[in-house]
Design a protein around this motif. Structure first.
Motif, short mmCIF file in Angstrom:
data_model
loop_
_atom_site.label_atom_id
_atom_site.label_comp_id
_atom_site.label_asym_id
_atom_site.label_seq_id
_atom_site.Cartn_x
_atom_site.Cartn_y
_atom_site.Cartn_z
N ALA A 63 -12.54 -12.62 3.51
CA ALA A 63 -12.00 -13.93 3.85
C ALA A 63 -10.60 -13.82 4.44
O ALA A 63 -10.27 -14.50 5.42
CB ALA A 63 -11.98 -14.83 2.61
N GLY A 64 -9.78 -12.94 3.87
CA GLY A 64 -8.43 -12.72 4.40
C GLY A 64 -8.45 -12.17 5.80
O GLY A 64 -7.66 -12.59 6.67
N LEU A 65 -9.35 -11.22 6.06
CA LEU A 65 -9.48 -10.66 7.40
C LEU A 65 -9.92 -11.72 8.40
O LEU A 65 -9.42 -11.77 9.54
CB LEU A 65 -10.47 -9.50 7.39
N VAL A 289 1.14 8.09 6.82
CA VAL A 289 1.86 6.88 7.24
C VAL A 289 1.31 5.69 6.47
O VAL A 289 0.15 5.69 6.03
CB VAL A 289 1.70 6.64 8.76
N PRO A 290 2.12 4.66 6.27
CA PRO A 290 1.64 3.49 5.51
C PRO A 290 0.62 2.69 6.30
O PRO A 290 0.69 2.60 7.54
CB PRO A 290 2.92 2.68 5.28
N GLU A 291 -0.35 2.13 5.59
CA GLU A 291 -1.33 1.22 6.19
C GLU A 291 -0.88 -0.22 5.94
O GLU A 291 -0.40 -0.55 4.86
CB GLU A 291 -2.72 1.45 5.58
N VAL A 292 -1.02 -1.08 6.94
CA VAL A 292 -0.61 -2.48 6.83
C VAL A 292 -1.70 -3.26 6.09
O VAL A 292 -2.86 -3.26 6.50
CB VAL A 292 -0.36 -3.09 8.22
N GLU A 293 -1.30 -3.92 5.00
CA GLU A 293 -2.25 -4.69 4.22
C GLU A 293 -2.55 -6.04 4.87
O GLU A 293 -1.77 -6.53 5.70
CB GLU A 293 -1.70 -4.92 2.80
N LEU A 298 -1.26 -11.55 7.52
CA LEU A 298 -1.26 -13.01 7.42
C LEU A 298 0.17 -13.56 7.46
O LEU A 298 0.45 -14.56 8.12
CB LEU A 298 -1.97 -13.46 6.15
N THR A 299 1.07 -12.91 6.74
CA THR A 299 2.47 -13.37 6.69
C THR A 299 3.12 -13.32 8.05
O THR A 299 3.78 -14.29 8.48
CB THR A 299 3.27 -12.50 5.69
N VAL A 300 2.94 -12.22 8.78
CA VAL A 300 3.55 -12.07 10.10
C VAL A 300 2.94 -13.06 11.09
O VAL A 300 3.67 -13.71 11.87
CB VAL A 300 3.38 -10.62 10.61
#
Length: 365
Positions: A63-65, A289-293, A298-300
């Motif tokens: 749902a978030g995606l 490297v970090p993965e973006v959650e 959603l915030t950006v």
């Protein structure tokens, strides 16, 4: 994801789009602000309900995606409206015909985006380094969006195509309703509607090339990408009539969209580095490297749109306050009102000759 849910969702969405198309055919009209608002609210609510059902059935990560993808495509679709306004103005499309033009544009956009989605997902599954290409492309697109470096070139290319079309095809100067062909002096000719549809199609093609890599940077699940695009295009026709002149006030929207595209571009490159299998980079091993959650995406996305909208409205209000105010005496005011009423009466069209008025007459009124 249950197969019955995917098939059922696509069937229901297809029926809604078909009903919307039949509504235009059976009841052609210019929607009022109230009607347009209700339709836009209906489609936005429908998208949120779909996200909730998706979360209950397949999980809240899905749902978030979907919400992130839908918000991204919706913002890009609003950006598309700016170009639609220019096309309608440039070709003097009568307002009573603009619903048909917009619906055709939406159908073309759906077909093009479905094709690009299938192609993009296939490329990702077959060749993971394509994330590097998509990421770099989105960063370049964000740069163009922010600084508008190629808009003149794109307009020139479009004008050349339309000029080529006019030289090869006989086209009348006036519209004949929504018809593509009409009869003049016993000879069948194309109407300016053909040129408008070509311009709309070219615009949809350019936006599909930009928007599909953007949502594939959020998720490359075919069903999520496709439904997010369908919901983003739903209600776009009513949104066009609702926003109207307000589009000019959203002067910083392109900057908000540029931030979103740049963020997704960076996210794609980080993901490409994380799953790296290119032998000349880190010996074919993935980078740490970090993965973006999803919550960060959603915030950006929503943060960029909200800030760009608020900043645009503040700037517009500030300009309105700074605009010089002219004082009008009562006598002058009465004369202006009388002149306005006279002009209005002169330009009023009866239902009998409404079908024969062209775009130029409409603009004059």
């Amino acid at each position: 994801m249950p197969l019955w849910f995917e098939v059922g969702s696509l069937v229901v969405l297809s029926l809604i789009l078909l009903a919307d198309l039949l509504l235009i055919i059976k009841r052609p009209h210019v929607p009022s602000a109230k009607e347009s608002t209700l339709w836009v609210v209906f489609y936005v609510t429908l998208a949120l309900i779909f996200a909730a059902v998706l979360g209950l059935i397949a999980g809240w990560d899905w749902a978030g995606l979907f919400v992130a993808g839908w918000a991204t495509e919706y913002s890009l679709s609003i950006d598309n409206l700016f170009v639609f306004v220019l096309i309608m103005t440039q070709f003097r499309v009568p307002r009573r015909l603009q619903q048909e033009v917009l619906m055709v544009g939406i159908i073309i956009a759906l077909v093009l985006r479905a094709g690009f989605i299938f192609l993009g997902v296939t490329l990702i599954n077959a060749f993971s380094p394509v994330f590097y290409i998509f990421g770099a492309f989105l960063l370049w697109t964000a740069y163009k969006q922010a600084f508008d470096t190629s808009s003149d070139d794109e307009e020139a290319k479009e004008s050349k195509i339309i000029t080529f079309l006019r030289r090869r095809v006989e086209i009348t100067d006036e519209f004949d309703g929504a018809k593509l062909r009409t009869v003049v002096d016993g000879k069948k000719l194309f109407t300016p509607m053909l040129v408008v549809f070509v311009a709309i199609g070219l615009t949809d093609l350019m936006f599909a090339i930009d928007s599909i890599p953007a949502i594939l940077g959020i998720t490359h699940e075919f069903f999520i990408v496709l439904t997010a695009n369908i919901f983003a295009l739903m209600g776009l026709r009513q949104l066009y009539f609702l926003l109207g002149g307000m589009l000019e006030k959203l002067r910083y929207l392109h900057l908000g969209i540029a931030v979103i595209l740049a963020f997704i571009g960076v996210k794609l490159i980080l993901h490409a580095l994380h799953v790296n299998d290119l032998p000349f980079l880190n010996n074919g091993e993935g980078f740490n490297v970090p993965e973006v959650e999803t919550w960060m995406s959603l915030t950006v996305i929503f943060g960029s749109l909200i800030v760009a909208t608020i900043a645009s409205l503040i700037a517009s209000r500030r300009d309105e306050r700074r605009a010089p105010k002219t004082s009008v005496t009562p006598a002058a005011g009465a004369s202006a009102v009388a002149a306005g009423e006279s002009k209005l009466n002169e330009s009023t069209v009866s239902p009998n000759n409404a079908d024969t008025d062209n775009g130029e007459d409409f603009l004059k009124r």
